[in-house]
Design a protein around this motif. Structure first.
Motif, PDB file in Angstrom:
ATOM      1  N   GLN A  55       0.819  -1.216   0.000  1.00  0.00           N
ATOM      2  CA  GLN A  55       0.000   0.000   0.000  1.00  0.00           C
ATOM      3  C   GLN A  55       0.852   1.266   0.000  1.00  0.00           C
ATOM      4  O   GLN A  55       0.366   2.331  -0.361  1.00  0.00           O
ATOM      5  CB  GLN A  55      -0.930   0.019   1.223  1.00  0.00           C
ATOM      6  CG  GLN A  55      -2.040  -1.021   1.147  1.00  0.00           C
ATOM      7  CD  GLN A  55      -2.966  -0.893   2.330  1.00  0.00           C
ATOM      8  OE1 GLN A  55      -2.681  -1.397   3.406  1.00  0.00           O
ATOM      9  NE2 GLN A  55      -4.073  -0.192   2.136  1.00  0.00           N
ATOM     10  N   CYS A 103     -10.737   0.241   3.485  1.00  0.00           N
ATOM     11  CA  CYS A 103      -9.330   0.085   3.132  1.00  0.00           C
ATOM     12  C   CYS A 103      -8.754   1.450   2.795  1.00  0.00           C
ATOM     13  O   CYS A 103      -9.406   2.251   2.113  1.00  0.00           O
ATOM     14  CB  CYS A 103      -9.215  -0.852   1.932  1.00  0.00           C
ATOM     15  SG  CYS A 103      -7.522  -1.152   1.405  1.00  0.00           S
ATOM     16  N   LEU A 104      -7.525   1.721   3.263  1.00  0.00           N
ATOM     17  CA  LEU A 104      -6.887   3.008   2.958  1.00  0.00           C
ATOM     18  C   LEU A 104      -6.648   3.172   1.461  1.00  0.00           C
ATOM     19  O   LEU A 104      -6.469   4.283   0.980  1.00  0.00           O
ATOM     20  CB  LEU A 104      -5.554   3.124   3.710  1.00  0.00           C
ATOM     21  CG  LEU A 104      -5.637   3.085   5.250  1.00  0.00           C
ATOM     22  CD1 LEU A 104      -4.253   3.214   5.851  1.00  0.00           C
ATOM     23  CD2 LEU A 104      -6.563   4.172   5.775  1.00  0.00           C
ATOM     24  N   HIS A 145      -7.294  -9.457   5.970  1.00  0.00           N
ATOM     25  CA  HIS A 145      -7.365  -8.347   5.008  1.00  0.00           C
ATOM     26  C   HIS A 145      -5.951  -7.928   4.564  1.00  0.00           C
ATOM     27  O   HIS A 145      -5.693  -7.744   3.367  1.00  0.00           O
ATOM     28  CB  HIS A 145      -8.107  -7.170   5.672  1.00  0.00           C
ATOM     29  CG  HIS A 145      -8.185  -5.919   4.850  1.00  0.00           C
ATOM     30  ND1 HIS A 145      -9.376  -5.398   4.398  1.00  0.00           N
ATOM     31  CD2 HIS A 145      -7.214  -5.065   4.412  1.00  0.00           C
ATOM     32  CE1 HIS A 145      -9.125  -4.290   3.700  1.00  0.00           C
ATOM     33  NE2 HIS A 145      -7.834  -4.063   3.708  1.00  0.00           N
ATOM     34  N   GLU A 146      -5.039  -7.813   5.546  1.00  0.00           N
ATOM     35  CA  GLU A 146      -3.680  -7.342   5.216  1.00  0.00           C
ATOM     36  C   GLU A 146      -2.888  -8.401   4.453  1.00  0.00           C
ATOM     37  O   GLU A 146      -2.129  -8.066   3.532  1.00  0.00           O
ATOM     38  CB  GLU A 146      -2.924  -6.909   6.482  1.00  0.00           C
ATOM     39  CG  GLU A 146      -3.588  -5.802   7.306  1.00  0.00           C
ATOM     40  CD  GLU A 146      -3.986  -4.568   6.515  1.00  0.00           C
ATOM     41  OE1 GLU A 146      -3.387  -4.310   5.452  1.00  0.00           O
ATOM     42  OE2 GLU A 146      -4.919  -3.862   6.949  1.00  0.00           O
ATOM     43  N   HIS A 149      -3.586  -8.266   0.888  1.00  0.00           N
ATOM     44  CA  HIS A 149      -2.821  -7.239   0.158  1.00  0.00           C
ATOM     45  C   HIS A 149      -1.500  -7.807  -0.367  1.00  0.00           C
ATOM     46  O   HIS A 149      -1.042  -7.433  -1.445  1.00  0.00           O
ATOM     47  CB  HIS A 149      -2.504  -6.046   1.070  1.00  0.00           C
ATOM     48  CG  HIS A 149      -3.604  -5.031   1.168  1.00  0.00           C
ATOM     49  ND1 HIS A 149      -4.098  -4.360   0.084  1.00  0.00           N
ATOM     50  CD2 HIS A 149      -4.309  -4.570   2.239  1.00  0.00           C
ATOM     51  CE1 HIS A 149      -5.059  -3.517   0.472  1.00  0.00           C
ATOM     52  NE2 HIS A 149      -5.208  -3.637   1.781  1.00  0.00           N
TER      53      HIS A 149
END
Ligand code: ZN
Length: 159
Positions: A55, A103-104, A145-146, A149
């Motif tokens: 990210q 999510c960012l 979630h991470e 990514h």
């Protein structure tokens, strides 16, 4: 010195890549320490409860999980931030739970995502120590979630 970093946004290629493992020679290095500090500062500034290295445009298998109540997640439980390097889910409950995620990297979008309620995770610390840890509920959701990514998957693909 921690730096606030720009966050990759939906549609950018880096978010779709499978990130590379952190290598043995990178453990306990200054750059890994600075990277994790900068990720944490960026996450805190943006009211995130987790962040993954892709990210912030680093395609490496490093995530931070840091559940706590904030403006974006007022009901989140409090926990100390955990830096996880090369994390792997070694066990997941058959029991799945639906919960809201944002999510960012996906501005202004929330969605209900089904995740395993309980997971066992193996990861390394910044110093290279191997840790085994179990998570349930919201923190387990953040970890899943991470790690997604790191595999190039965004939560909007799981709705
Ligand atoms: Zn995210």
């Amino acid at each position: 010195m921690a730096t606030i970093l720009p966050v990759a946004q939906l549609g950018e290629e880096i978010l779709a890549l499978v990130a590379a493992p952190v290598t043995e020679s990178e453990f306990a290095s200054e750059w890994l320490e600075i990277l994790s500090q900068s990720m944490q500062a960026t996450m805190l500034l943006r009211n995130g409860v987790g962040i993954a290295a892709p990210q912030i445009y680093v395609s490496k298998r490093l995530i931070i999980v840091a559940s706590r109540p904030n403006l974006r997640y007022p009901d989140a439980p409090n926990m100390d931030a955990i830096v996880m390097i090369n994390p792997e889910i070694t066990k997941r409950s058959i029991q799945m739970v639906l919960g809201e995620e944002g999510c960012l990297s996906v501005p202004d979008e929330r969605g209900q995502v089904a995740r395993a309620d309980q997971i066992s995770v193996q990861y390394f610390t910044l110093a290279g120590e191997k840790i085994y840890q179990d998570f349930s509920g919201f923190p387990a959701r953040i970890v899943q979630h991470e790690i997604d990514h790191l595999d190039g998957i965004l939560f909007v693909e799981r709705i």
